[in-house]
Design an enzyme around this catalytic site. Structure first.
Site, PDB file in Angstrom:
ATOM      1  N   SER A 229       0.845  -1.197   0.000  1.00 41.12           N
ATOM      2  CA  SER A 229       0.000   0.000   0.000  1.00 41.12           C
ATOM      3  C   SER A 229       0.878   1.245   0.000  1.00 41.12           C
ATOM      4  O   SER A 229       1.923   1.290   0.648  1.00 41.12           O
ATOM      5  CB  SER A 229      -0.943  -0.001   1.204  1.00 41.12           C
ATOM      6  OG  SER A 229      -0.236  -0.118   2.424  1.00 41.12           O
ATOM      7  N   THR A 262       2.513  -2.268   4.302  1.00 41.89           N
ATOM      8  CA  THR A 262       2.647  -0.834   4.075  1.00 41.89           C
ATOM      9  C   THR A 262       3.966  -0.542   3.377  1.00 41.89           C
ATOM     10  O   THR A 262       4.922  -1.310   3.472  1.00 41.89           O
ATOM     11  CB  THR A 262       2.639  -0.049   5.394  1.00 41.89           C
ATOM     12  OG1 THR A 262       3.829  -0.365   6.135  1.00 41.89           O
ATOM     13  CG2 THR A 262       1.411  -0.370   6.226  1.00 41.89           C
ATOM     14  N   ASP A 263       4.014   0.602   2.698  1.00 44.19           N
ATOM     15  CA  ASP A 263       5.307   1.138   2.300  1.00 44.19           C
ATOM     16  C   ASP A 263       6.034   1.565   3.571  1.00 44.19           C
ATOM     17  O   ASP A 263       5.444   1.705   4.641  1.00 44.19           O
ATOM     18  CB  ASP A 263       5.128   2.313   1.345  1.00 44.19           C
ATOM     19  CG  ASP A 263       6.346   2.537   0.454  1.00 44.19           C
ATOM     20  OD1 ASP A 263       7.433   2.018   0.794  1.00 44.19           O
ATOM     21  OD2 ASP A 263       6.214   3.231  -0.571  1.00 44.19           O
ATOM     22  N   TRP A 264       7.325   1.784   3.452  1.00 41.50           N
ATOM     23  CA  TRP A 264       8.219   1.923   4.605  1.00 41.50           C
ATOM     24  C   TRP A 264       8.047   3.293   5.280  1.00 41.50           C
ATOM     25  O   TRP A 264       8.491   4.317   4.769  1.00 41.50           O
ATOM     26  CB  TRP A 264       9.654   1.714   4.154  1.00 41.50           C
ATOM     27  CG  TRP A 264      10.136   0.307   4.278  1.00 41.50           C
ATOM     28  CD1 TRP A 264      11.287  -0.104   4.895  1.00 41.50           C
ATOM     29  CD2 TRP A 264       9.523  -0.891   3.802  1.00 41.50           C
ATOM     30  NE1 TRP A 264      11.414  -1.481   4.836  1.00 41.50           N
ATOM     31  CE2 TRP A 264      10.344  -1.994   4.170  1.00 41.50           C
ATOM     32  CE3 TRP A 264       8.333  -1.166   3.119  1.00 41.50           C
ATOM     33  CZ2 TRP A 264      10.030  -3.315   3.871  1.00 41.50           C
ATOM     34  CZ3 TRP A 264       8.024  -2.481   2.814  1.00 41.50           C
ATOM     35  CH2 TRP A 264       8.861  -3.534   3.192  1.00 41.50           C
TER      36      TRP A 264
END
Length: 776
Positions: A229, A262-264
């Site tokens: 995401s 999630t993205d970081w």
């Protein structure tokens, strides 16, 4: 450990593929929360950002945590997608851990070759597995909404169908090796400016037809293990916590059965995004993870803000993912993938993805050329890939000097020495002057473009006398966190313009050719100067073997067959999206990026997609706007003839067939592109849209091949917002087969009955948009 805890540990079930329900029931709330949060709690420390965060695989991007009591192993996630991103060197060994640098996404997609994309994916999957990782973070499936997006190099196209097909082939290749992908960045990650804060506002139709369609094809045709995401919000809700995106559309409508990560990023409460909301929405894994997020989940269940049912759904999906991984299977990684064979694949792929834009008087392939003068810093500092998390630590990069030398062509020694010494100096100076918080410009994030150096007219004249031809390499770099400017990045600099004119003027006066090589992962402006050189080759950012691949094209070892996957406009402002695309964004350190407030600033706090579905060729073709080079364009060293296409429908499948014949004098490949014009109906539609494509094999002169391309009637549908449905109106459809969107070679018609498919009413915009209309 007490006797009681020892007994409890001994009696606990150990995870297998067949006992997920039992393990889930045995897990404590703390263990469940731990499994939903990545294990790199120090990721945002300076040491971690430098690439040594993962303990098991130094330089890997992230992990899911191990729970030894239940036999749940850690899994390792590595950045991508143009190759495995891990540290090449480790302090405890002299062994190196280089990975193959494959062509960037634009180059791979420009092959229009799904079989080749699958081979690239398989090689990357093998390196992922042999370097002890379980998932590679890619491919990037976002759309080229605008040519100024800094991360376009990582993405495939302005067209969602082409994007989805190349992505699905890549994913199937990777996952054939028993490792997974993370399809990113879901969704509408259309800019790097303010990417962690911007609200991407768009119509439901644009979301469904343009920005989600590539993801949908990838999910349905390749069953990816994971989806990532994106940072941004979509119509007012952050993707990490967007139930419409992560559950309603992705899972309920498309049938996705993997995990979402999630993205970081860390905790986002300052942005109004809470960990419990991400879990509720269906985000299974918070990356890179922090201990506070674990506590958020535990507290959320205890205080009633988070249902255990929602936690268990995510935990179950995590367990289903884990049992597919190499770490669960106790695979013994070799740390020694076959880099030599993979280099051969990247050399072949890069050459097939390069696009020949101009070839006056058959300048190429080069004949009787023994010595070349190489101009432009990019000839010597050849950019194999973009910068950011997608940078690959390769064993070498073949520049233009080495590539030509390997093909038996010399470069002028004095000019080569001048550039090489200047570049050494420029790199040292750049690093000395770089602020410490400019993480995206650090060497471990990829090679930066070296500024051009002026070569005097006198020195150019010396090169004319001592060489048979000139090559001028124009380089552009872009990457994560930074969008491009029009001045000096999309356009040539004044110095580049001046030098190109001088080189061409002097070489042409001597009757010698000048070839321009574009070393850029993204579109640049060409209309103001394309008439000057004799030939123009788009080499993209072609991976570690780039110089060899360019030489293969220039010498005729490979006949060019790459085709543009995006429109090259005359001006960047010709794209209607440019009016709502950010420019001149201040640069921030990673530490301040989350706390910067620009909520009310257009292009930063929010971006209105007022161009709606009119992205790329859908706009230029429908509005009859002039372009520098149209979508699907690319020259060859040979010529092709298309037969009359045929179209038929059997069941819900539509098949288009066409014969392609090589009518030239050298062997080559051609791409047949199927565009469809719909009958006038209830919804405004583009003049034509790409719906299928196929590429021939290597056809010898006089050889023919019949290509057969299949699509579903649903692929012809547009999204009807008023009724939350896909609809393809009844009537006669025109199927046009061409060499590019502006070069149609034949057509066939098919009468169809109406098709509809109901969907959920999801992703409705919360603000009124001033959408572009054909009748305005």
């Amino acid at each position: 450990m007490t006797v009681m805890s020892l007994n409890a540990s001994a009696q606990a079930p150990k995870l297998t593929k067949d006992n997920i329900d039992e393990v889930l029931s045995a897990m404590t709330l703390d263990e469940k929360a731990q499994l939903l949060v990545g294990g790199l709690f120090d990721f945002f420390s300076p040491v971690a950002v430098a690439g040594s965060a993962a303990r098991t695989v130094p330089g890997a991007a992230g992990t899911s945590v191990a729970i030894e009591r239940l036999g749940i192993p850690e899994t390792i996630l590595t950045d991508g997608p143009a190759g495995v991103r891990i540290d090449a060197n480790r302090p405890d060994t002299q062994k190196t851990f280089y990975a193959t640098g494959f062509p960037v996404g634009t180059c791979l997609a420009s092959t229009w070759n799904v079989d080749l994309a699958g081979r690239v994916g398989k090689a990357i999957g093998n390196e992922t597995k042999e370097y002890n990782c379980d998932v590679i973070l890619g491919p990037g499936v976002n759309i080229h909404r605008n040519p100024l997006c800094g991360r376009n190099f990582e993405y495939y196209s302005e067209d969602p169908m082409l994007t989805g097909k190349i992505a699905a082939a890549y994913i199937n290749g990777v996952q054939s090796e028993g490792v997974g992908v993370s399809v990113k960045h879901y969704a509408v990650n259309s800019q790097e400016t303010s990417r962690t804060r911007v609200d991407e506002r768009l119509s439901q139709r644009a979301a469904r037809e343009i920005y989600l369609r590539g993801f949908e094809i990838a999910v349905k045709e390749s069953n990816p293990w994971t989806v990532m995401s994106s940072y941004n919000a979509v119509n007012g809700t952050y993707s990490h916590a967007n139930y419409d995106l992560l559950t309603t559309i992705l899972r309920d409508e498309w049938g996705f059965n993997g995990i979402v990560m999630t993205d970081w990023i860390g905790k986002r409460e300052s942005q109004g995004l809470f960990t419990v909301d991400a879990v509720k929405a269906g985000n299974d894994l918070m990356e890179p993870g922090c201990q506070e997020q674990v506590q958020d989940i535990v507290d959320g269940v205890k205080n009633g803000n988070l249902k255990m049912e929602d936690v268990d759904k995510c935990v179950r999906r995590m367990l289903e993912y884990i049992v597919k991984t190499p770490h669960f299977a106790n695979y013994k990684a070799s740390d020694a993938p076959d880099l030599k064979s993979h280099a051969a694949i990247t050399r072949e792929t890069a050459a097939e993805g390069m696009v020949l834009l101009k070839n006056s008087n058959n300048t190429l392939p080069m004949r009787d050329i023994k010595k070349i003068a190489l101009f432009g810093t990019g000839s010597y500092n050849f950019l194999s890939g973009g910068v950011g998390s997608g940078c690959v630590h390769t064993p070498y990069i073949v520049d233009m000097v080495a590539g030509l030398k390997n093909a038996g062509i010399e470069t002028t020694a004095d000019l080569t020495e001048l550039y090489q010494k200047y570049i050494d100096f420029a790199k040292l100076k750049f690093e000395a002057d770089r602020p410490g918080d400019r993480w995206f410009e650090a060497p471990y994030m990829g090679d930066q473009k070296v500024p051009e150096v002026e070569i005097s007219d006198l020195f150019i004249s010396k090169q004319v006398a001592s060489s048979d031809a000139a090559i001028f390499t124009i380089s552009r770099q872009a990457g994560e966190g930074i969008d491009r400017s029009i001045k000096d990045e999309f356009c040539l600099t004044e110095l580049e313009q001046k030098m190109l004119k001088s080189v061409c003027s002097q070489y042409h006066a001597a009757g010698k050719p000048v070839i321009v090589v574009i070393n850029s992962g993204s579109v640049i402006e060409t209309a103001s100067w394309s008439a000057i050189p004799d030939a123009i080759l788009v080499a993209w950012q072609p991976g570690e073997e780039g110089g060899n691949s360019v030489a293969d094209i220039l010498t005729g070892k490979v006949c060019p067959s790459g085709r543009l996957t995006m429109t090259w406009p005359v001006f960047a402002t010709d794209h209607p999206s440019t009016a709502n695309f950010p420019q001149d964004m201040p640069l921030f350190s990673f530490e301040t990026i989350l706390n910067y407030s620009d909520a009310g600033v257009p292009g930063r706090g929010y971006t209105n997609h007022d161009e709606d579905i009119w992205v790329g060729y859908r706009y230029f073709d429908t509005w009859n706007k002039s372009v520098a080079y149209p979508f699907g364009y690319g020259l060859s060293y040979t010529t092709f003839e298309f037969g009359k296409p045929t179209v038929k429908k059997v069941g819900d499948k539509i098949t288009v067939s066409v014969s392609v014949k090589n009518t030239g004098k050298v062997a080559g490949k051609e791409v047949a592109q199927v565009y469809v014009a719909a009958p006038e109906g209830s919804i405004e539609k583009p003049t034509k849209e790409l719906k299928a494509f196929a590429k021939t094999g290597l056809l010898q002169p006089g050889e023919s091949q019949t290509l057969t391309m299949t699509m579903a009637q649903r692929d012809l549908a547009s999204f009807d917002e008023a009724n939350s449905q896909w609809i393809a109106d009844a009537g006669t459809y025109n199927f046009m087969v061409g060499a590019n969107v502006a070069d149609i070679r034949g057509n066939a018609q098919l009468k169809l009955t109406e098709y509809t498919e109901k969907t959920n009413n999801a992703l409705a915009p919360k603000v009124k948009l001033n959408l572009l209309k054909k009748n305005k």
